[in-house]
Write a protein that holds these residues in place. Structure first.
Motif, mmCIF file in Angstrom:
data_model
loop_
_atom_site.group_PDB
_atom_site.id
_atom_site.type_symbol
_atom_site.label_atom_id
_atom_site.label_comp_id
_atom_site.label_asym_id
_atom_site.label_seq_id
_atom_site.Cartn_x
_atom_site.Cartn_y
_atom_site.Cartn_z
ATOM 1 N N ASN A 71 -8.490 75.292 81.654
ATOM 2 C CA ASN A 71 -9.099 75.304 80.327
ATOM 3 C C ASN A 71 -8.879 73.940 79.681
ATOM 4 N N LYS A 72 -9.935 73.129 79.617
ATOM 5 C CA LYS A 72 -9.829 71.762 79.102
ATOM 6 C C LYS A 72 -9.334 71.727 77.665
ATOM 7 N N ALA A 73 -9.835 72.617 76.818
ATOM 8 C CA ALA A 73 -9.418 72.639 75.412
ATOM 9 C C ALA A 73 -7.923 72.927 75.293
ATOM 10 N N ALA A 74 -7.407 73.864 76.101
ATOM 11 C CA ALA A 74 -5.980 74.187 76.067
ATOM 12 C C ALA A 74 -5.146 72.992 76.524
ATOM 13 N N ARG A 75 -5.602 72.304 77.572
ATOM 14 C CA ARG A 75 -4.879 71.110 78.051
ATOM 15 C C ARG A 75 -4.839 70.040 76.971
ATOM 16 N N GLU A 76 -5.971 69.797 76.340
ATOM 17 C CA GLU A 76 -6.040 68.755 75.314
ATOM 18 C C GLU A 76 -5.172 69.109 74.109
ATOM 19 N N TYR A 77 -5.211 70.350 73.685
ATOM 20 C CA TYR A 77 -4.414 70.780 72.546
ATOM 21 C C TYR A 77 -2.926 70.644 72.860
ATOM 22 N N LEU A 78 -2.520 71.094 74.040
ATOM 23 C CA LEU A 78 -1.121 71.018 74.436
ATOM 24 C C LEU A 78 -0.650 69.571 74.512
ATOM 25 N N ARG A 79 -1.502 68.696 75.043
ATOM 26 C CA ARG A 79 -1.166 67.268 75.116
ATOM 27 C C ARG A 79 -0.851 66.706 73.729
ATOM 28 N N VAL A 80 -1.739 66.964 72.772
ATOM 29 C CA VAL A 80 -1.553 66.431 71.415
ATOM 30 C C VAL A 80 -0.332 67.074 70.764
ATOM 31 N N LEU A 81 -0.191 68.390 70.909
ATOM 32 C CA LEU A 81 0.935 69.088 70.293
ATOM 33 C C LEU A 81 2.268 68.588 70.843
ATOM 34 N N LEU A 82 2.411 68.578 72.162
ATOM 35 C CA LEU A 82 3.702 68.234 72.757
ATOM 36 C C LEU A 82 4.029 66.748 72.678
ATOM 37 N N SER A 83 3.019 65.887 72.756
ATOM 38 C CA SER A 83 3.301 64.450 72.694
ATOM 39 C C SER A 83 3.779 64.021 71.310
ATOM 40 N N GLY A 84 3.454 64.809 70.303
ATOM 41 C CA GLY A 84 3.891 64.489 68.941
ATOM 42 C C GLY A 84 5.041 65.343 68.466
ATOM 43 N N ALA A 85 5.625 66.133 69.354
ATOM 44 C CA ALA A 85 6.709 67.040 68.956
ATOM 45 C C ALA A 85 8.067 66.366 69.126
ATOM 46 N N VAL A 86 8.957 66.631 68.180
ATOM 47 C CA VAL A 86 10.315 66.079 68.231
ATOM 48 C C VAL A 86 11.319 67.152 67.817
ATOM 49 N N ASP A 87 12.468 67.147 68.510
ATOM 50 C CA ASP A 87 13.585 68.012 68.116
ATOM 51 C C ASP A 87 14.286 67.361 66.932
ATOM 52 N N GLN A 88 14.678 68.169 65.972
ATOM 53 C CA GLN A 88 15.437 67.667 64.828
ATOM 54 C C GLN A 88 16.589 68.606 64.540
ATOM 55 N N THR A 89 17.713 68.033 64.181
ATOM 56 C CA THR A 89 18.863 68.807 63.752
ATOM 57 C C THR A 89 19.184 68.397 62.330
ATOM 58 N N PRO A 90 19.147 69.330 61.381
ATOM 59 C CA PRO A 90 19.468 68.967 59.998
ATOM 60 C C PRO A 90 20.900 68.451 59.881
ATOM 61 N N GLY A 126 18.554 73.828 64.857
ATOM 62 C CA GLY A 126 17.643 72.852 65.444
ATOM 63 C C GLY A 126 16.228 73.331 65.222
ATOM 64 N N LEU A 127 15.333 72.411 64.999
ATOM 65 C CA LEU A 127 13.951 72.788 64.766
ATOM 66 C C LEU A 127 13.054 71.781 65.461
ATOM 67 N N ILE A 128 11.782 72.119 65.534
ATOM 68 C CA ILE A 128 10.802 71.241 66.155
ATOM 69 C C ILE A 128 9.779 70.844 65.097
ATOM 70 N N MET A 129 9.493 69.546 65.025
ATOM 71 C CA MET A 129 8.403 69.038 64.187
ATOM 72 C C MET A 129 7.290 68.610 65.120
ATOM 73 N N ALA A 130 6.052 68.883 64.706
ATOM 74 C CA ALA A 130 4.908 68.517 65.543
ATOM 75 C C ALA A 130 3.688 68.273 64.670
ATOM 76 N N ARG A 131 2.700 67.579 65.253
ATOM 77 C CA ARG A 131 1.433 67.393 64.557
ATOM 78 C C ARG A 131 0.801 68.752 64.301
ATOM 79 N N GLY A 132 0.320 68.952 63.087
ATOM 80 C CA GLY A 132 -0.381 70.185 62.757
ATOM 81 C C GLY A 132 -1.854 69.905 62.526
ATOM 82 N N GLN A 133 -2.601 70.956 62.311
ATOM 83 C CA GLN A 133 -4.009 70.777 61.980
ATOM 84 C C GLN A 133 -4.148 70.315 60.533
ATOM 85 N N GLU A 134 -5.310 69.787 60.209
ATOM 86 C CA GLU A 134 -5.620 69.284 58.861
ATOM 87 C C GLU A 134 -4.623 68.227 58.377
ATOM 88 N N ARG A 135 -4.078 67.461 59.310
ATOM 89 C CA ARG A 135 -3.178 66.339 58.986
ATOM 90 C C ARG A 135 -1.920 66.747 58.232
#
Length: 152
Positions: free
Chosen positions: A70-89, A37-46
């Motif tokens: 820490n506002k920056a940490a909250r914002e980063y975590l929001r974007v990272l986790l809201s776009g993260a999905v579990d995937q099973t090959p 199982g792996l996690i896909m998520a939004r990365g930097q630089e698209r």
């Protein structure tokens, strides 16, 4: 059994395709290290990040423990986790790259998957080629700043 995050070392550049259903074959050399199982998520630089589950948990917890104040940490975590999905090959080693992440990274059929140590990244092929062209000189220029204590 996947390697724990301390043993993962994803390396290299691969050029699989995304099929009409949005699936991509994971590079064979990454399959064992990414695990069942792996996690896909939004990365930097698209780009799209691919993490082994244990490494994603480690990164997310580290950001989460930075500080709720820490506002920056909250914002980063929001974007990272809201776009993260579990995937099973599947049995052929393919994973679905969700439409949301394909749109975010502007992924078409021609993609590049690169190993970046404890994670991999999926890039649109043209975007990756442009990124390399734009950053090759900087690679040499910043070596002293990034690698001050590494002996070659």
């Amino acid at each position: 059994m996947p390697a724990d995050s301390g043993e993962v070392m994803l390396l290299g550049t691969y050029t699989p395709k995304i099929d009409a259903k949005g699936r991509m074959a994971l590079p064979a050399k990454f399959r064992t290290q990414l695990g069942p199982g792996l996690i896909m998520a939004r990365g930097q630089e698209r780009c799209v990040y691919l993490f082994p589950q244990a490494e994603f948990r480690r990164v997310a917890m580290q950001i989460q423990h930075t500080s709720l104040g820490n506002k920056a940490a909250r914002e980063y975590l929001r974007v990272l986790l809201s776009g993260a999905v579990d995937q099973t090959p599947d049995k052929q080693g393919r994973v679905l790259v969700p439409q949301m992440l394909r749109d975010y990274a502007k992924l078409g059929g021609d993609i590049v998957v690169i190993g970046v140590g404890t994670r991999a990244e999926i890039w649109d092929k043209k975007a990756w080629e442009q990124y390399l062209a734009d950053n090759e000189q900087g690679y040499s220029d910043i070596a002293d700043d990034v690698l001050p204590s590494v002996e070659w």
